[in-house]
Design an enzyme around this catalytic site. Structure first.
Site, PDB file in Angstrom:
ATOM      1  CG  ASP A 241      -1.942  -1.079   1.213  1.00  0.00           C
ATOM      2  OD1 ASP A 241      -2.221  -1.604   0.115  1.00  0.00           O
ATOM      3  OD2 ASP A 241      -2.473  -1.408   2.290  1.00  0.00           O
ATOM      4  CE1 TYR A 307       1.547  -6.922   3.919  1.00  0.00           C
ATOM      5  CE2 TYR A 307       1.299  -9.285   4.271  1.00  0.00           C
ATOM      6  CZ  TYR A 307       1.248  -8.186   3.436  1.00  0.00           C
ATOM      7  OH  TYR A 307       0.888  -8.346   2.121  1.00  0.00           O
ATOM      8  CE1 TYR A 379      -6.343  -6.591  -1.269  1.00  0.00           C
ATOM      9  CE2 TYR A 379      -7.975  -8.337  -1.120  1.00  0.00           C
ATOM     10  CZ  TYR A 379      -7.269  -7.419  -1.873  1.00  0.00           C
ATOM     11  OH  TYR A 379      -7.495  -7.320  -3.220  1.00  0.00           O
TER      12      TYR A 379
END
Ligand SMILES: [Zn+2]
Ligand SMILES: [Zn+2]
Length: 455
Positions: A241, A307, A379
């Protein structure tokens, strides 16, 4: 009919040069040029008939109209078309004049030979001019994807030289948020910077770009300049992103440089030039000269991502509740309906992605830091928030409180089944050099290995 009878018949059609005569027998024997085949047959026929030997000047040949005497000339023309361009491999193609094509067919037809007998003018031209180009430029012929593709347009008397792109592979880290990976033209003015005739676009202040910096803009121009190319395109192994940083292992990418005049750039110094240019906003490492196929590999190879996210809760969450919820997510299959924030033009669908690992640290009742290692395409913001029950299960759903990612970093991008850095996709031999490890931090390397054994 014997081969000598065939040769006599061909010779009887009018003046035919040695090369055009021999070309009808190109599939006979090895290690001979067609001109040698033609001359030998003519000599053998003369001996057989005990007639005086009469050579046929190539310039008088009715089939090729003398072109077969001009291999050297074409090779020199090709070489000078790429003067000042560095290349290692080339390929030669020929556009045969329609008349010569007809003559070749006619020659075989008139003498009762197979219409496909021997080889075509084009094949001989490609090979004979090709050999000479190789000698003149000290480069190698390559039939796959050469650095340079020559097209000899015989009728126009011109050589078209196509300089194929050069490729540089590497990994980038994006150390600042709000930098898109590729240049992002302003939607309001379509990247023109003006509205209507000449009113400056207020959305982008007339720059034409929504974000003034991009990974592409910071990384690609110095590589383009080092290779003296006309333009450069950035190909990333997926993208994070805009508001997420890319840290840790970095993300694989390939920069494609069009019309490069230099190909063998020294990647060590280039890495420093790129990093200087990016001024600490982005940094690259593990630069290697890559093959054309690396673009597809980077785009297509399945990759898992790791992440790191800062999370804020709407209501109090205890340390135990958090660790139970994370334990439930580890190994879970997540169903995700296309997130609300994703481009509405994209088709909505439910996808299932695995969470390989989930962990985290409770900071206080409403804050935590979480870490996920998941299958490509998962996501993360929605895995945390639940996205109004469009993602199931989710951290918010399991906790029964609202949860939002306030800061997101991608800290690892790993090929699922194999590493991105496969030597078969590189053009340099930096792999022999142990310094080329793209992940020189021993802690990170261990973490990566540990993760891979977990899968
Ligand atoms: Zn000829
Ligand atoms: Zn604009």
């Amino acid at each position: 009919m014997s081969i000598l009878d065939d040769a006599r018949a061909l010779d009887g059609t009018g003046p035919v040069c040695d090369a055009c005569l021999g070309r009808a027998f190109a599939d006979r024997s090895f290690g001979l040029t067609n001109a040698e085949r033609g001359r030998s047959l003519r000599v053998a026929a003369a001996l057989d008939d005990d007639e005086p030997f009469e050579p046929t000047p190539t310039a008088e040949c009715w089939v090729c109209e003398g072109e077969c005497a001009r291999f050297d000339e074409w090779a020199e023309r090709a070489a000078s078309a790429v003067e000042g361009v560095e290349f290692e491999t080339y390929q030669v193609g020929t556009r045969t004049p329609p008349l010569v094509e007809e003559n070749e067919a006619l020659l075989r037809e008139e003498t009762g030979l197979d219409p496909e007998a021997g080889e075509l003018f084009k094949s001989e031209f490609n090979r004979e001019v090709g050999k000479r180009v190789g000698r003149l430029t000290e480069t190698e012929v390559e039939f796959g994807r050469p650095d340079i593709q020559f097209l000899l347009d015989i009728e126009a008397g011109e050589v078209e030289a196509t300089v194929n792109s050069a490729f540089v592979y590497g990994r980038y880290r994006k150390l600042e948020r709000d930098i898109p990976q590729t240049e992002w033209p302003c939607g309001r003015c379509d990247g023109r910077g003006v509205l209507g005739a000449d009113r400056e676009c207020p959305q982008c202040d007339g720059t034409g770009y929504l974000y003034q910096a991009s990974v592409e803009g910071l990384v690609a121009p110095p590589i383009r300049d080092a290779m003296d190319g006309s333009e450069a395109t950035f190909h990333g192994a997926g993208r994070e992103d805009v508001d997420a940083r890319m840290l840790g292992t970095g993300r694989p990418f390939v920069v494609e440089v069009r019309d490069p005049k230099r190909r063998t750039v020294n990647v060590g110094p280039l890495e420093r030039v790129v990093n200087d240019h990016a001024e600490g906003r982005v940094e690259v490492e593990g630069l290697r000269l890559a093959t054309y196929e690396m673009v597809e590999r980077v785009k297509e190879l399945d990759a898992s991502k790791r992440y790191h996210a800062e999370v804020e809760f709407d209501a109090a969450v205890s340390e135990d509740e958090l660790s139970d919820a994370l334990a439930d997510l580890e190994g879970a299959s997540i169903e995700q309906y296309t997130p609300q924030r994703v481009d509405h033009r994209r088709a909505n669908l439910t996808r299932t992605r695995e969470v390989y690992e989930a962990g985290g640290e409770w900071a206080d009742a409403t804050h935590a830091t979480v870490e996920f290692h998941g299958q490509g395409g998962l996501y993360i913001k929605e895995l945390v928030s639940g996205d109004d029950e469009r993602t199931e299960p989710s951290l918010a759903g399991l906790l029964g409180v609202g949860a939002t990612v306030t800061a997101l970093d991608v800290v690892g991008v790993y090929g699922e089944d194999e590493s991105f850095e496969d030597e078969a996709y590189f053009r340099d031999d930096r792999g022999a050099d142990t310094d080329s490890d793209p992940d020189p931090d021993p802690d990170e390397t261990e973490a990566e290995t540990a993760l891979e054994t977990d899968e």
